[in-house]
Design an enzyme around this catalytic site. Structure first.
Site, mmCIF file in Angstrom:
data_model
loop_
_atom_site.group_PDB
_atom_site.id
_atom_site.type_symbol
_atom_site.label_atom_id
_atom_site.label_comp_id
_atom_site.label_asym_id
_atom_site.label_seq_id
_atom_site.Cartn_x
_atom_site.Cartn_y
_atom_site.Cartn_z
ATOM 1 N N LYS A 6 8.679 10.449 108.660
ATOM 2 C CA LYS A 6 9.219 9.184 109.152
ATOM 3 C C LYS A 6 8.564 8.750 110.467
ATOM 4 O O LYS A 6 8.124 7.617 110.611
ATOM 5 C CB LYS A 6 10.739 9.309 109.329
ATOM 6 N N ILE A 7 8.526 9.680 111.433
ATOM 7 C CA ILE A 7 8.001 9.320 112.760
ATOM 8 C C ILE A 7 6.476 9.148 112.705
ATOM 9 O O ILE A 7 5.938 8.163 113.227
ATOM 10 C CB ILE A 7 8.411 10.384 113.808
ATOM 11 N N ASP B 199 -1.096 16.495 106.522
ATOM 12 C CA ASP B 199 0.281 16.889 106.221
ATOM 13 C C ASP B 199 0.217 17.989 105.177
ATOM 14 O O ASP B 199 -0.641 17.947 104.284
ATOM 15 C CB ASP B 199 1.082 15.680 105.680
ATOM 16 N N CYS C 270 5.039 17.022 113.098
ATOM 17 C CA CYS C 270 5.524 17.911 112.036
ATOM 18 C C CYS C 270 6.598 18.831 112.627
ATOM 19 O O CYS C 270 6.684 18.990 113.842
ATOM 20 C CB CYS C 270 4.381 18.716 111.441
ATOM 21 N N PRO C 271 7.423 19.436 111.794
ATOM 22 C CA PRO C 271 8.484 20.298 112.339
ATOM 23 C C PRO C 271 7.921 21.620 112.848
ATOM 24 O O PRO C 271 6.808 22.017 112.466
ATOM 25 C CB PRO C 271 9.392 20.539 111.132
ATOM 26 N N THR D 144 5.355 15.001 120.720
ATOM 27 C CA THR D 144 6.755 14.551 120.816
ATOM 28 C C THR D 144 7.584 15.278 119.762
ATOM 29 O O THR D 144 8.680 14.842 119.445
ATOM 30 C CB THR D 144 6.884 13.027 120.584
ATOM 31 N N ARG E 209 7.895 19.390 118.718
ATOM 32 C CA ARG E 209 8.532 20.578 119.294
ATOM 33 C C ARG E 209 7.476 21.306 120.112
ATOM 34 O O ARG E 209 6.325 21.436 119.684
ATOM 35 C CB ARG E 209 9.087 21.506 118.207
ATOM 36 N N ASP F 42 6.361 15.486 125.485
ATOM 37 C CA ASP F 42 7.798 15.197 125.590
ATOM 38 C C ASP F 42 8.587 16.473 125.330
ATOM 39 O O ASP F 42 9.798 16.504 125.508
ATOM 40 C CB ASP F 42 8.205 14.120 124.583
ATOM 41 N N GLU G 175 11.163 24.966 126.994
ATOM 42 C CA GLU G 175 11.967 23.907 127.614
ATOM 43 C C GLU G 175 13.459 24.227 127.690
ATOM 44 O O GLU G 175 14.189 23.629 128.486
ATOM 45 C CB GLU G 175 11.791 22.580 126.862
ATOM 46 N N HIS H 262 12.005 15.704 126.868
ATOM 47 C CA HIS H 262 12.607 15.522 125.539
ATOM 48 C C HIS H 262 13.414 14.222 125.503
ATOM 49 O O HIS H 262 14.586 14.208 125.137
ATOM 50 C CB HIS H 262 13.467 16.728 125.168
HETATM 51 P P1 NAI Z 1 10.036 14.238 108.700
HETATM 52 O O1 NAI Z 1 10.706 15.377 108.015
HETATM 53 O O2 NAI Z 1 10.267 12.850 108.211
HETATM 54 O O3 NAI Z 1 8.449 14.498 108.712
HETATM 55 C C1 NAI Z 1 7.874 15.721 108.992
HETATM 56 C C2 NAI Z 1 6.531 15.791 108.258
HETATM 57 O O4 NAI Z 1 5.892 17.007 108.608
HETATM 58 C C3 NAI Z 1 6.704 15.775 106.733
HETATM 59 O O5 NAI Z 1 5.851 14.800 106.153
HETATM 60 C C4 NAI Z 1 6.285 17.191 106.325
HETATM 61 O O6 NAI Z 1 5.655 17.233 105.053
HETATM 62 C C5 NAI Z 1 5.309 17.535 107.429
HETATM 63 N N1 NAI Z 1 5.057 18.959 107.531
HETATM 64 C C6 NAI Z 1 5.894 19.995 107.220
HETATM 65 N N2 NAI Z 1 5.271 21.165 107.423
HETATM 66 C C7 NAI Z 1 4.027 20.873 107.876
HETATM 67 C C8 NAI Z 1 2.912 21.651 108.239
HETATM 68 N N3 NAI Z 1 2.948 22.995 108.169
HETATM 69 N N4 NAI Z 1 1.789 21.018 108.643
HETATM 70 C C9 NAI Z 1 1.744 19.665 108.691
HETATM 71 N N5 NAI Z 1 2.760 18.866 108.350
HETATM 72 C C10 NAI Z 1 3.891 19.461 107.939
HETATM 73 O O7 NAI Z 1 10.432 14.388 110.233
HETATM 74 P P2 NAI Z 1 10.409 13.264 111.371
HETATM 75 O O8 NAI Z 1 11.709 12.563 111.411
HETATM 76 O O9 NAI Z 1 9.163 12.450 111.231
HETATM 77 O O10 NAI Z 1 10.343 14.177 112.690
HETATM 78 C C11 NAI Z 1 9.205 14.945 112.997
HETATM 79 C C12 NAI Z 1 9.558 15.923 114.106
HETATM 80 O O11 NAI Z 1 9.838 15.186 115.296
HETATM 81 C C13 NAI Z 1 10.872 16.725 113.868
HETATM 82 O O12 NAI Z 1 10.585 17.920 113.151
HETATM 83 C C14 NAI Z 1 11.373 17.015 115.245
HETATM 84 O O13 NAI Z 1 10.960 18.309 115.631
HETATM 85 C C15 NAI Z 1 10.678 15.964 116.121
HETATM 86 N N6 NAI Z 1 11.620 15.081 116.804
HETATM 87 C C16 NAI Z 1 11.522 14.933 118.163
HETATM 88 C C17 NAI Z 1 12.364 14.094 118.851
HETATM 89 C C18 NAI Z 1 12.228 13.895 120.334
HETATM 90 O O14 NAI Z 1 13.139 13.321 120.960
HETATM 91 N N7 NAI Z 1 11.137 14.300 120.958
HETATM 92 C C19 NAI Z 1 13.439 13.360 118.145
HETATM 93 C C20 NAI Z 1 13.412 13.534 116.709
HETATM 94 C C21 NAI Z 1 12.548 14.368 116.062
#
Ligand code: NAI
Length: 343
Positions: free
Chosen positions: A153-154, A173, A201-202, A228, A230, A254, A259, A291
């Protein structure tokens, strides 16, 4: 329903009180984070509401289970701080999968622009009526290549923003999105060809320290890293070495791997013990926010609304669409798809 709310900040309360009142959930707010010592505060509660730096490890889960806690409601998307495998069969876990992906993607671009146009330096100068321009030369983003790791999504929104700036986008990805029109390459190729690399990515066992010394070696000299997602995606020591050797041209962080005891707190009157963080912050080409990427009014409202929906759904229906467990991602085993609780 009564919930112990850990790691409370003043900006959490208005939206959680608002939705809690509407849906019959009483939150008991604690400033302390959840850990082995504080788990006891959940006594008499149906669940706990936790955030990114609360400790939801096996020992804490066992304590909560003994206290009769039935639900761990994460008010965030990432769940690397929860031992979901250990929780399985004991306590259910729900999360907020998306609250404002725009907030995070826009913050990533804000940091990138700040870095490349030296806004952080210019702001301080003009506050002191110093209007000189020396040392503030930036570069155009237009025509540069940005590598985006994680196209969920992000990542996808960040890609759209970058395209609006006329940048070339390379994507990596583990599970590439089909028919997305994105230019997917291998991680090595992304590292080799990108002027800027942004991580979305997570954090998993696999992505832990995905930026290590081998990765930095492959990158272009002067590369700018944006994280941004982890902190532990990047080995902070390696990052510092890369900055010192001038191989890495800038970093926008971020999140930071250590942290948990620092971010979200005011240490302005204290001596920070973490030498790596202190050294990184002292660098002119490193920008750190604590963060903060999620922190918009829209996101706070969505977080409270979804968390309270998750709680109501859990206690009043057969299943919760935002429940997670260690089977997540393995579709054939997923009870959630059958609208049942995970166990
Ligand atoms: P999402 O689940 O929509 O997207 C994550 C993407 O990473 C997916 O397309 C997935 O296939 C991919 N992925 C999984 N394992 C992978 C790997 N080994 N190598 C490469 N790509 C891989 O998650 P979203 O919503 O886009 O969030 C992404 C990350 O942003 C979250 O995991 C979270 O840690 C972080 N986050 C940070 C925030 C902040 O305030 N700084 C707030 C919200 C989320």
């Amino acid at each position: 329903m009564k919930f112990a709310f850990f790691d409370t900040k003043p900006y959490d309360k208005p939206s959680f009180d608002h939705y809690g009142e509407q849906k019959g959930i009483k939150f008991k707010y604690y400033e302390t984070k959840l850990n082995e010592d504080t788990a006891e505060l959940a006594k008499g509660c149906d669940g706990v509401c936790v955030f990114v730096n609360d400790d939801v490890s096996a020992k804490v889960i066992d304590k909560l289970y003994e206290l009769g806690v039935k639900l761990i409601a994460l008010r965030c998307a990432g769940y690397n701080n929860v031992d979901v495998k250990h929780a399985f069969g004991k306590i259910h876990v729900v999360r907020v999968p998306a609250y404002s992906p725009y907030a995070v993607a826009e913050h990533a671009m804000a940091m990138l622009l700040t870095s490349v146009r030296r806004i952080h330096k210019a702001y301080i100068r003009t506050k002191d009526f110093n209007f000189s321009l020396s040392g503030l030369t930036g570069f155009d983003l237009h025509g540069k290549t940005v590598g985006v790791v994680g196209t969920g999504k992000i990542g996808r929104i960040f890609i759209d923003i970058c395209k609006g700036f006329g940048m070339n986008v390379l994507a990596y990805d583990k599970f590439p999105a089909e028919n997305s029109g994105l230019n997917y390459v291998t991680l090595d190729e992304l590292y080799e060809k990108s002027d800027i690399i942004s991580f979305h990515c997570p954090l998993t066992e696999e992505t832990y320290h995905m930026v290590d010394s081998g990765a930095v070696e492959k990158m272009k000299k002067g590369v700018i890293l944006l994280n941004t997602s982890r902190g532990a995606l990047i080995d902070a020591e390696v990052l510092l070495e890369g900055i010192k050797s001038r191989k890495i041209g800038g970093a926008c962080l971020d999140v930071y791997e250590e942290e948990a005891d620092i971010f979200f707190e005011d240490f302005s009157g204290h001596i920070v013990e973490d030498d790596t963080l202190a050294r990184l912050i002292s660098m002119p080409n490193v920008i750190v926010t604590s963060h903060q990427a999620f922190l918009t009014e829209e996101a706070l409202d969505n977080i409270a609304e979804t968390t309270t929906d998750n709680i109501v759904e859990f206690f009043k229906s057969e299943g919760s669409s935002n429940e997670l467990c260690y089977h997540c991602g393995r579709i054939e085993e997923c009870r959630k798809n059958r609208q049942c609780k995970c166990f």
